[in-house]
Write a protein that holds these residues in place. Structure first.
Motif, PDB file in Angstrom:
ATOM      1  N   ASP A 139     -13.674 -13.394   2.066  1.00  0.00           N
ATOM      2  CA  ASP A 139     -14.254 -12.990   3.352  1.00  0.00           C
ATOM      3  C   ASP A 139     -13.451 -13.471   4.552  1.00  0.00           C
ATOM      4  O   ASP A 139     -13.842 -13.211   5.702  1.00  0.00           O
ATOM      5  CB  ASP A 139     -15.709 -13.471   3.492  1.00  0.00           C
ATOM      6  N   GLN A 140     -12.356 -14.156   4.312  1.00  0.00           N
ATOM      7  CA  GLN A 140     -11.512 -14.602   5.422  1.00  0.00           C
ATOM      8  C   GLN A 140     -10.870 -13.396   6.103  1.00  0.00           C
ATOM      9  O   GLN A 140     -10.418 -12.456   5.455  1.00  0.00           O
ATOM     10  CB  GLN A 140     -10.429 -15.547   4.905  1.00  0.00           C
ATOM     11  N   LYS A 141     -10.821 -13.417   7.431  1.00  0.00           N
ATOM     12  CA  LYS A 141     -10.197 -12.331   8.183  1.00  0.00           C
ATOM     13  C   LYS A 141      -8.736 -12.673   8.442  1.00  0.00           C
ATOM     14  O   LYS A 141      -8.415 -13.804   8.832  1.00  0.00           O
ATOM     15  CB  LYS A 141     -10.939 -12.077   9.493  1.00  0.00           C
ATOM     16  N   SER A 194     -10.200  -8.092   5.836  1.00  0.00           N
ATOM     17  CA  SER A 194     -10.899  -9.263   5.288  1.00  0.00           C
ATOM     18  C   SER A 194     -10.633  -9.351   3.793  1.00  0.00           C
ATOM     19  O   SER A 194     -10.475  -8.327   3.116  1.00  0.00           O
ATOM     20  CB  SER A 194     -12.402  -9.176   5.556  1.00  0.00           C
TER      21      SER A 194
END
Length: 301
Positions: free
Chosen positions: A260-262, A220
């Motif tokens: 916070d993007q995976k 992340s």
């Protein structure tokens, strides 16, 4: 039948004296009262003793201390412990044995405060995990109610990840460790981050031991800088350089990713101790040249 009644204890009872209020059996009213009082706990104002919760509602708790009356404590004094229940033993401070209404006045908050400093020092010495209630935000962190006193939780000690919204923690009960005490000024610093670092360290060792070039992992986005993106791989951080984000030209990483993007990333390289891990994102995407016509010749547009 008559003989049995005559020789029974009931037959020996002085009914006439009882009707005239002259007797209460073998003991007088005063003697019975004295015996009852002696069976109860002897308490003094300002004492700290233990009591048992015998009833609860949203507003207050009823506490029995073995005294002739029970005490009532506002539930707000137990907000640090949302799991409080009937039957629990709690410490109480005797504010007044009887107010104007004859009510026993107790305080759980003052009982905690009376012994808080000893408990705080013991928690630091023994490296104990303690519970605290996050009361509010303050400059640089949060104020936490621990044993009835206010402790400081620095923003950097809330989690291993950067915190962008402190307000979501206000009103929560969490576990902490005492990390610093200023004995002179009675200042206490606590940490929640310290609780999860040991677990993360174990995860980190396991991840690092399995790292291989070309391996694809999920992570992340932890931080975005002008030169690249830091990816949390589960306790281990890797860096995607800006040139490895996309096959196209990128002016800033924020054009490609968000906090916070995976993402799935590929391990490009790492040093001998695996402390610096180079990651790639574009390498998992089709190369632009792959989409070109296979029959292109030099000079074609």
């Amino acid at each position: 039948m008559t003989e049995e009644v005559k020789n029974s204890p009931i037959a020996d009872f002085d009914w006439e004296a009882y009707a005239n209020g002259e007797t209460k059996g073998e003991k007088t009213r005063e003697e019975l009262t004295k015996t009852y009082d002696e069976s109860l706990n002897t308490v003094r104002d300002k004492d700290v003793i233990e009591g048992t919760i015998i009833a609860l509602n949203k507003r207050e708790a009823v506490v029995n201390i073995g005294y002739k009356s029970d005490g009532i404590i506002p539930m707000s004094e137990f907000r640090y412990n949302p799991d409080i229940k009937v039957g629990d033993t709690v410490e109480v401070f005797i504010e007044n044995q009887e107010d104007k209404k004859g009510q026993l006045i107790l305080s759980h908050r003052k009982a905690r405060a009376a012994r808080s400093w000893d408990r705080i020092n013991e928690a630091l010495e023994k490296d104990e995990v303690i519970k605290g209630y996050i009361k509010c935000r303050t400059k640089g962190g949060m104020i936490v109610d621990v044993f009835g006193i206010e402790a400081f939780l620095p923003g950097s000690q809330i989690d291993v990840k950067p915190i962008r919204d402190y307000d979501i923690f206000v009103g929560k009960t969490m576990e902490f460790k005492v990390v610093k005490i200023n004995q002179e000024f009675k200042n206490v610093v606590v940490s929640h981050k310290a609780l999860i670092e040991a677990e993360l360290e174990q995860q980190k060792r396991e991840i690092i031991a399995k790292l291989e070039k070309g391996q694809v992992l999920e992570g992340s986005v932890k931080n975005i800088t002008s030169y690249g993106v830091f990816i949390d791989l589960g306790g281990v951080d890797g860096l995607i350089h800006i040139t490895d984000l996309s096959w196209g030209r990128v002016s800033h990483p924020e054009e490609v990713v968000q906090l916070d993007q995976k993402l799935n990333v590929v391990i490009l390289d790492f040093d001998d101790e695996k402390k610096r891990i180079a990651l790639g994102l574009k390498q998992l995407q089709p190369h632009p040249w792959d989409a070109l016509d296979a029959n292109l010749k030099v000079g074609d547009k």
